[in-house]
Design an enzyme around this catalytic site. Structure first.
Site, mmCIF file in Angstrom:
data_model
loop_
_atom_site.group_PDB
_atom_site.id
_atom_site.type_symbol
_atom_site.label_atom_id
_atom_site.label_comp_id
_atom_site.label_asym_id
_atom_site.label_seq_id
_atom_site.Cartn_x
_atom_site.Cartn_y
_atom_site.Cartn_z
ATOM 1 N N LYS A 388 -17.214 7.907 -37.206
ATOM 2 C CA LYS A 388 -16.712 8.672 -36.051
ATOM 3 C C LYS A 388 -15.184 8.674 -36.045
ATOM 4 O O LYS A 388 -14.558 7.616 -36.157
ATOM 5 C CB LYS A 388 -17.239 8.044 -34.754
ATOM 6 C CG LYS A 388 -18.769 8.035 -34.687
ATOM 7 C CD LYS A 388 -19.282 7.483 -33.376
ATOM 8 C CE LYS A 388 -18.946 6.018 -33.193
ATOM 9 N NZ LYS A 388 -19.486 5.451 -31.969
ATOM 10 N N THR A 420 -13.439 8.869 -21.562
ATOM 11 C CA THR A 420 -14.102 8.521 -22.810
ATOM 12 C C THR A 420 -14.955 7.268 -22.668
ATOM 13 O O THR A 420 -15.500 6.774 -23.653
ATOM 14 C CB THR A 420 -13.045 8.270 -23.905
ATOM 15 O OG1 THR A 420 -12.108 7.310 -23.386
ATOM 16 C CG2 THR A 420 -12.324 9.543 -24.277
ATOM 17 N N GLY A 422 -17.879 5.077 -22.491
ATOM 18 C CA GLY A 422 -19.302 5.204 -22.824
ATOM 19 C C GLY A 422 -19.652 6.291 -23.821
ATOM 20 O O GLY A 422 -20.834 6.588 -24.020
ATOM 21 N N THR A 423 -18.645 6.866 -24.496
ATOM 22 C CA THR A 423 -18.977 7.950 -25.444
ATOM 23 C C THR A 423 -19.812 7.419 -26.620
ATOM 24 O O THR A 423 -20.741 8.092 -27.078
ATOM 25 C CB THR A 423 -17.705 8.635 -26.006
ATOM 26 O OG1 THR A 423 -16.767 7.609 -26.318
ATOM 27 C CG2 THR A 423 -17.093 9.580 -25.031
ATOM 28 N N GLY A 424 -19.485 6.204 -27.095
ATOM 29 C CA GLY A 424 -20.230 5.645 -28.241
ATOM 30 C C GLY A 424 -21.688 5.390 -27.877
ATOM 31 O O GLY A 424 -22.603 5.753 -28.629
ATOM 32 N N CYS A 425 -21.887 4.768 -26.700
ATOM 33 C CA CYS A 425 -23.266 4.501 -26.236
ATOM 34 C C CYS A 425 -24.029 5.812 -26.132
ATOM 35 O O CYS A 425 -25.182 5.935 -26.571
ATOM 36 C CB CYS A 425 -23.267 3.877 -24.840
ATOM 37 S SG CYS A 425 -22.298 2.388 -24.685
#
Ligand SMILES: Cc1ncc(COP(=O)(O)OP(=O)(O)O)c(N)n1
Ligand SMILES: Cc1nc(C(=O)O)sc1CCOP(=O)(O)O
Ligand SMILES: [Mg+2]
Length: 710
Positions: A388, A420, A422-425
């Site tokens: 990412k 941004t 919590g974008t990964g979760c």
């Protein structure tokens, strides 16, 4: 543990041919088979036990292994250390109770059943004796020459509806049956020839799995920490899963006290309780995909690994939460080591650049270097890596799916937002859900990413917190009218009919209708009305023909075309029956000019027809069916006075046409097409349809009023 029966291979040594049973099983399990049943009618018990030992080694826990008929062989193979999960028994084989007693509570025991008597007998056994029923044959099959009569899909559906036990469909099942059998209630498909004779059993099994997944709503489990502010952790995962079309479940590894500005405290519940949560899910629910997020320490990670090894969920996506946005390491060395072990159980890993660097043990500089690091990590753990680019500096935020010797890149300009959190979760959960829906990995990434970018772009509207706010998980759904409860076609028809209640009452009270009913209607007024009706019908037929041209299905196309034909016939009949010497009506009188009410009504219909919107057009067409049919039936029923039913009534033949049963049938169909169309369009378009309907109803009232008022 509840078994995932979705794709169930029953082996046949002859059909496996030169490739052999073991190699066929190996490939089929690579492709996604979840249960393997060794079925060899000619082998001795000793030979069967030896085959089970070999298959258990080849399968290596990736699927469940059961044996057909041979309880003793299963016990012998177990005694020799093989993992044999259970048996499948026919009605004439050893008793289920004996098998349960010998194999234990955790074994998978299946029973063949294809009649009400079989089902009743299975249900009469003590609870927990049988895990599933093998129900067939669905279609005649050469694989089992002595098979019972075929149930067909409908017979299977009826059986499954009556059975509280999971039903696996067997016999003549091919890949094209997947969707219909899942819809008919199958817990899985059991196949012999479709996989044993396939040139590439892995490819054939993968195709079955894709179809199976696409036919249901995936059950997706998030194993992660809790973020009470709702932007990250299991809260974000559940929203992302739902927004991506899955059913979300959550097992909480840690409770955090955090908000959009940062984490204040972390509480890690005992791992015994973590395991309780995990088992509670897997004992009851078939899990289609797992997304793993924050795991606080090595003990937590090992607990999750143990559970994964016992359940073997078909899809595992790991978001290796180990480096905070600030660059701080979140896990100690022991936990990082355990995480490395967990990654070997993953199908896809979604590290940010900082985590990627830790996982490959070196700094990562720039995008090309990140791709190289992703390839190294993918090869090391045997999983795809979603590299990412969100933490890169610059205007671009690319992502790439790395693995299987390929790199698929996804470009995209950075979205200017501070939201941004919590974008990964969110991305990893959306990806797990899309994979569980049967999407190919690169397609799943593309879709999950497009959804994330939309959710980022719309995040400003949320105004949650003072720090890095959350993304707007349901922005797309909300924009597409997802908040509206979808009314049914029946609800819409009832609501629209009620909305013109005043118009209907006004029509009932019109002098024209009253005089038509009691026979006192002036002859000139009646002829005026008929002449206008003829003019109307000629144009109405053209409008109906346009509806036929625009119709989305051939059934609707035929219906509106038939109605157009009926209108023209109606117009011709009007001329033929009233332009007669006995009727005393001249052609000049009958070929009158359009009255203003007629013209206004036709203008409305033509405007909707030439606007090219099928939904709006058929809504405008409907009142002519519905109001005439309703009025005709009520006149015929004597609601406006008994005289309207009298054969000596001066307009008796005309009144009879109002209550024609064929017209009533056509009206029911027209209402169904219009209301079903209205049920599928957006709320905005539904409002436009309703307005077109109400306007046309008002024109009907004016049309009826004109002969005595105009
Ligand atoms: C999943 C599954 N369902 C039914 C059968 C048939 O078993 P049985 O009735 O014992 O017949 P044979 O397979 O022994 O001919 C099955 N094997 N698997
Ligand atoms: C082993 C078996 N049992 C059946 C049952 O109905 O009980 S039908 C069957 C054979 C199914 O083979 P194919 O997938 O090649 O049609
Ligand atoms: Mg049998």
């Amino acid at each position: 543990m509840i078994a995932d029966l979705s794709l169930y291979l029953v082996t046949d040594p002859e059909l496996c041919g030169e490739r052999g049973v073991v190699e066929t099983v190996r490939q089929a399990v690579d492709g996604g088979v979840r249960v393997v049943q060794l079925r060899d009618k000619k082998a001795t018990d000793a030979e069967t036990a030896a085959q089970l030992i070999e298959l258990s080694r080849v399968i290596d826990g990736r699927a469940l292994l059961v044996v057909n008929d041979r309880l003793d062989a299963a016990l012998a193979a177990r005694a020799a250390g093989a993992r044999v999960d259970g048996v499948h028994l026919g009605q004439g084989d050893v008793s289920v109770l004996r098998a349960r007693a010998e194999l234990g509570a955790g074994a998978l025991i299946g029973l063949t059943a294809n009649s009400r008597a079989h089902l009743d007998a299975a249900l009469a056994l003590p609870e927990g004796s049988v895990d599933y029923l093998g129900v067939g044959v669905i279609r005649p099959t050469k694989t089992k020459p002595d098979h019972p009569p075929a149930l067909g899909v409908d017979g299977f559906r009826a059986f499954a509806a009556a059975s509280p036990l999971p039903c696996v469909a067997i016999g003549g099942v091919g890949i094209d049956d997947t969707e219909v059998l899942r819809d008919a209630g199958a817990a899985g498909l059991a196949v012999v020839s479709a996989l044993c004779t396939a040139p590439d059993p892995a490819v054939a099994a993968a195709a079955f799995v894709r179809q199976w997944r696409a036919a249901g709503v995936p059950r997706v489990l998030s194993i992660a920490g809790s973020d009470p502010s709702g932007g990250a952790g299991v809260q974000a995962d559940l929203k992302s899963i739902a927004a991506s079309g899955g059913f979300g479940m959550a097992v909480i590894t840690a409770l955090t006290a955090q908000n959009t500005q940062g984490v204040r405290a972390v509480h890690v519940p005992p791992t015994g309780f973590l395991r309780e949560q995990l088992d509670a899910i897997s004992d009851d629910i078939v899990i289609d995909a797992v997304k793993i997020g924050m795991l606080a320490n090595a003990e937590v990670i090992r607990t999750v690994i143990d559970w994964l090894d016992s359940v073997r969920p078909p899809i595992v996506v790991v978001d290796p939460v180990m480096v905070a946005t600030s660059g701080d390491r979140l896990l100690d060395a022991e936990a990082e080591h355990a995480l490395g072990e967990l990654l070997t159980r993953a199908d896809v890993i979604t590290p940010n650049l900082g985590e990627l660097a830790v996982l490959v043990g070196r700094d990562v500089h720039g995008w090309d270097d990140a791709l190289a690091a992703g390839s190294v990590l993918s090869a090391a753990v045997g999983a795809r890596v979603l590299v990412k680019g969100g933490h890169l500096v610059g205007a671009d935020a690319p992502d790439a799916l790395v693995g299987d010797g390929a790199i698929v890149e996804f470009e995209g300009a950075r979205i200017a937002t501070g939201n941004t959190h919590g974008t990964g979760c969110s991305l990893s959960s959306a990806l797990a859900t899309r994979l569980a829906r049967g999407e190919a990995p690169a397609d799943a990434v593309a879709e999950a990413r497009a959804w994330l970018r939309e959710s980022l772009r719309e995040s400003e509207a949320l105004a949650v917190g003072q720090g890095h706010g959350p993304i707007s998980h349901f922005a797309g759904l909300w924009a597409r009218g997802g908040l509206e409860t979808r009314p049914t076609a029946e609800d819409i028809a009832a609501e629209w009919w009620a909305s013109i209640a005043d118009i209907r009452s006004e029509i009932d009270e019109l002098p024209f209708i009253r005089a038509l009913a009691d026979g006192t209607l002036d002859r000139d007024a009646f002829v005026f009305y008929l002449a206008q009706d003829a003019l109307y019908l000629r144009e109405y037929a053209r409008v109906l023909a346009e509806a036929s041209r625009l119709a989305p299905t051939s059934a609707e196309q035929a219906f509106w075309a038939n109605s157009a034909h009926g209108s023209i016939v109606g117009e011709l009949e009007l001329h033929a029956s009233w332009l007669t010497p006995e009727a005393g009506v001249s052609a000049a009188t009958f070929a009158a000019e359009h009255a203003p009410a007629t013209l206004a009504y036709l203008d409305h219909l033509r405007a909707t027809a030439f606007g090219g919107d099928y939904a709006e057009l058929i809504a405008a067409i409907l009142p002519c069916f519905w109001l005439y049919d309703d009025l005709g039936r009520r006149l015929h029923a004597g609601e406006f006075g008994e005289y309207a039913r009298d054969p000596r009534h001066p307009y008796a033949s005309w009144l009879a046409t109002y209550a024609d049963p064929a017209f009533e049938q056509a009206t029911v169909q027209a209402i169904a097409y219009v209301s079903q169309t209205a049920a599928t369009v957006t709320p905005e378009r539904r409002t436009i349809m309703r307005r077109a309907f109400e306007t046309a109803a008002a024109h009907e009232r004016e049309f009826f009023a004109a002969p005595l008022c105009g």
